[in-house]
Design a protein around this motif. Structure first.
Motif, PDB file in Angstrom:
ATOM      1  N   THR A  35       0.820  -1.241   0.007  1.00  0.00           N
ATOM      2  CA  THR A  35      -0.053  -0.285  -0.149  1.00  0.00           C
ATOM      3  C   THR A  35       0.799   1.102  -0.107  1.00  0.00           C
ATOM      4  N   LYS A  36       0.337   2.192  -0.608  1.00  0.00           N
ATOM      5  CA  LYS A  36       1.110   3.438  -0.984  1.00  0.00           C
ATOM      6  C   LYS A  36       0.823   4.151   0.639  1.00  0.00           C
ATOM      7  N   ARG A  37      -0.474   4.168   1.026  1.00  0.00           N
ATOM      8  CA  ARG A  37      -0.850   4.755   2.499  1.00  0.00           C
ATOM      9  C   ARG A  37      -0.028   3.962   3.482  1.00  0.00           C
ATOM     10  N   HIS A  38       0.630   4.813   4.341  1.00  0.00           N
ATOM     11  CA  HIS A  38       1.094   3.836   5.615  1.00  0.00           C
ATOM     12  C   HIS A  38      -0.017   3.314   6.358  1.00  0.00           C
ATOM     13  N   ILE A  39      -0.096   1.983   6.508  1.00  0.00           N
ATOM     14  CA  ILE A  39      -0.689   1.174   7.347  1.00  0.00           C
ATOM     15  C   ILE A  39       0.204  -0.205   7.702  1.00  0.00           C
ATOM     16  N   LYS A  40      -0.485  -0.538   8.950  1.00  0.00           N
ATOM     17  CA  LYS A  40       0.576  -1.579   9.490  1.00  0.00           C
ATOM     18  C   LYS A  40       0.143  -2.922   8.922  1.00  0.00           C
ATOM     19  N   THR A  41      -1.227  -3.087   8.774  1.00  0.00           N
ATOM     20  CA  THR A  41      -1.527  -4.457   8.801  1.00  0.00           C
ATOM     21  C   THR A  41      -2.805  -4.469   7.470  1.00  0.00           C
ATOM     22  N   PRO A  42      -3.061  -5.678   6.986  1.00  0.00           N
ATOM     23  CA  PRO A  42      -4.257  -5.665   5.969  1.00  0.00           C
ATOM     24  C   PRO A  42      -5.615  -5.110   6.593  1.00  0.00           C
ATOM     25  N   PHE A  43      -5.668  -5.420   7.902  1.00  0.00           N
ATOM     26  CA  PHE A  43      -6.877  -5.012   8.569  1.00  0.00           C
ATOM     27  C   PHE A  43      -7.228  -3.516   8.579  1.00  0.00           C
ATOM     28  N   ASP A  44      -6.203  -2.688   8.306  1.00  0.00           N
ATOM     29  CA  ASP A  44      -6.488  -1.411   8.087  1.00  0.00           C
ATOM     30  C   ASP A  44      -6.530  -0.809   6.724  1.00  0.00           C
ATOM     31  N   ILE A  45      -6.664  -1.863   5.761  1.00  0.00           N
ATOM     32  CA  ILE A  45      -6.902  -1.513   4.420  1.00  0.00           C
ATOM     33  C   ILE A  45      -8.332  -1.009   4.217  1.00  0.00           C
ATOM     34  N   ASN A  46      -8.659  -0.013   3.211  1.00  0.00           N
ATOM     35  CA  ASN A  46      -9.793   0.772   3.225  1.00  0.00           C
ATOM     36  C   ASN A  46     -10.662  -0.016   2.058  1.00  0.00           C
ATOM     37  N   GLU A  47     -11.921   0.251   1.792  1.00  0.00           N
ATOM     38  CA  GLU A  47     -12.519  -0.379   0.623  1.00  0.00           C
ATOM     39  C   GLU A  47     -12.138   0.040  -0.679  1.00  0.00           C
ATOM     40  N   GLU A  48     -11.667   1.221  -0.567  1.00  0.00           N
ATOM     41  CA  GLU A  48     -11.100   1.533  -2.368  1.00  0.00           C
ATOM     42  C   GLU A  48      -9.902   0.738  -2.430  1.00  0.00           C
ATOM     43  N   GLU A  49      -8.835   0.520  -1.486  1.00  0.00           N
ATOM     44  CA  GLU A  49      -7.690  -0.217  -1.457  1.00  0.00           C
ATOM     45  C   GLU A  49      -7.980  -1.795  -1.867  1.00  0.00           C
ATOM     46  N   TRP A  50      -9.041  -2.157  -1.069  1.00  0.00           N
ATOM     47  CA  TRP A  50      -9.323  -3.538  -1.423  1.00  0.00           C
ATOM     48  C   TRP A  50      -9.912  -3.723  -2.734  1.00  0.00           C
ATOM     49  N   ALA A  51     -10.766  -2.768  -3.146  1.00  0.00           N
ATOM     50  CA  ALA A  51     -11.189  -3.144  -4.620  1.00  0.00           C
ATOM     51  C   ALA A  51     -10.030  -3.016  -5.728  1.00  0.00           C
ATOM     52  N   GLN A  52      -9.065  -2.341  -5.391  1.00  0.00           N
ATOM     53  CA  GLN A  52      -8.106  -2.228  -6.624  1.00  0.00           C
ATOM     54  C   GLN A  52      -7.161  -3.257  -6.321  1.00  0.00           C
ATOM     55  N   LEU A  53      -6.980  -3.800  -5.239  1.00  0.00           N
ATOM     56  CA  LEU A  53      -6.120  -5.009  -4.907  1.00  0.00           C
ATOM     57  C   LEU A  53      -6.490  -6.306  -5.674  1.00  0.00           C
ATOM     58  N   ARG A  54      -7.734  -6.293  -5.935  1.00  0.00           N
ATOM     59  CA  ARG A  54      -8.400  -7.253  -6.754  1.00  0.00           C
ATOM     60  C   ARG A  54      -7.954  -7.567  -8.180  1.00  0.00           C
ATOM     61  N   ASP A  55      -7.666  -6.389  -8.831  1.00  0.00           N
ATOM     62  CA  ASP A  55      -7.081  -6.101  -9.879  1.00  0.00           C
ATOM     63  C   ASP A  55      -5.479  -6.429 -10.193  1.00  0.00           C
ATOM     64  N   LEU A  56      -4.918  -5.788  -8.971  1.00  0.00           N
ATOM     65  CA  LEU A  56      -3.421  -6.019  -8.677  1.00  0.00           C
ATOM     66  C   LEU A  56      -2.907  -7.230  -8.638  1.00  0.00           C
ATOM     67  N   ILE A  57      -3.799  -8.068  -7.956  1.00  0.00           N
ATOM     68  CA  ILE A  57      -3.540  -9.474  -7.549  1.00  0.00           C
ATOM     69  C   ILE A  57      -3.283 -10.306  -9.109  1.00  0.00           C
ATOM     70  N   LYS A  58      -4.274  -9.875 -10.024  1.00  0.00           N
ATOM     71  CA  LYS A  58      -4.294 -10.487 -11.296  1.00  0.00           C
ATOM     72  C   LYS A  58      -3.119  -9.923 -12.016  1.00  0.00           C
ATOM     73  N   LYS A  59      -2.748  -8.516 -11.968  1.00  0.00           N
ATOM     74  CA  LYS A  59      -1.742  -8.225 -12.831  1.00  0.00           C
ATOM     75  C   LYS A  59      -0.266  -8.599 -12.100  1.00  0.00           C
ATOM     76  N   CYS A  60      -0.124  -9.089 -10.977  1.00  0.00           N
ATOM     77  CA  CYS A  60       0.885  -9.530 -10.234  1.00  0.00           C
ATOM     78  C   CYS A  60       0.990 -11.170 -10.796  1.00  0.00           C
ATOM     79  N   LYS A  61       0.072 -11.753 -10.760  1.00  0.00           N
ATOM     80  CA  LYS A  61      -0.075 -13.068 -11.179  1.00  0.00           C
ATOM     81  C   LYS A  61       0.517 -13.288 -12.687  1.00  0.00           C
ATOM     82  N   ALA A  62       0.116 -12.191 -13.465  1.00  0.00           N
ATOM     83  CA  ALA A  62       0.394 -12.459 -14.788  1.00  0.00           C
ATOM     84  C   ALA A  62       1.943 -12.196 -15.027  1.00  0.00           C
ATOM     85  N   MET A  63       2.415 -11.373 -13.992  1.00  0.00           N
ATOM     86  CA  MET A  63       4.191 -11.365 -13.975  1.00  0.00           C
ATOM     87  C   MET A  63       4.673 -12.289 -13.713  1.00  0.00           C
TER      88      MET A  63
END
Length: 123
Positions: A35-63
């Motif tokens: 995360t660009k926002r400084h947070i300590k754990t995934p329990f601190d991830i907000n809704e916008e970050e979670w939504a974007q992470l779904r696509d990011l995981i797919k991008k990372c998997k392709a890599m």
């Protein structure tokens, strides 16, 4: 891409996340989503970050698929006892290969080992 905060190579970034390589350790085909926002754990991830992470995981998997792994692990380490060495939330994705000495030792390995049983288990 140079970065003054991260100790690894930034391979992709958007407005909320970085994808970096993993520069330490023996597994050479791994990535972190940080995360660009400084947070300590995934329990601190907000809704916008979670939504974007779904696509990011797919991008990372392709890599990751470019290295043709036989399997993979995806996971978070949370707190020092849980293996978190950096005080900033980051998700690991790394390839696993059949010729590794610890092939097939997945995330459950730690809790399936009798040698890892606590001395006084709370019921």
């Amino acid at each position: 891409m140079p970065n003054n905060i991260l100790r690894c190579n930034v391979l992709y970034e958007d407005d909320l996340w970085y994808i970096t390589d993993m520069v330490d350790g023996e597994l050479k085909h791994g990535y972190m989503m940080i995360t660009k926002r400084h947070i300590k754990t995934p329990f601190d991830i907000n809704e916008e970050e979670w939504a974007q992470l779904r696509d990011l995981i797919k991008k990372c998997k392709a890599m990751l698929d470019e290295s043709s792994p036989d399997g993979a692990n995806l996971g978070w380490n949370i707190s020092p006892v849980g293996g978190q060495n950096v005080d900033h939330a980051h998700l690991h994705l790394f390839g696993r290969f059949a010729d590794e000495p610890l092939a097939s030792k997945g995330l459950r390995y730690a809790f399936k080992q009798p040698s890892n049983k606590r001395g006084s288990v709370k019921e």
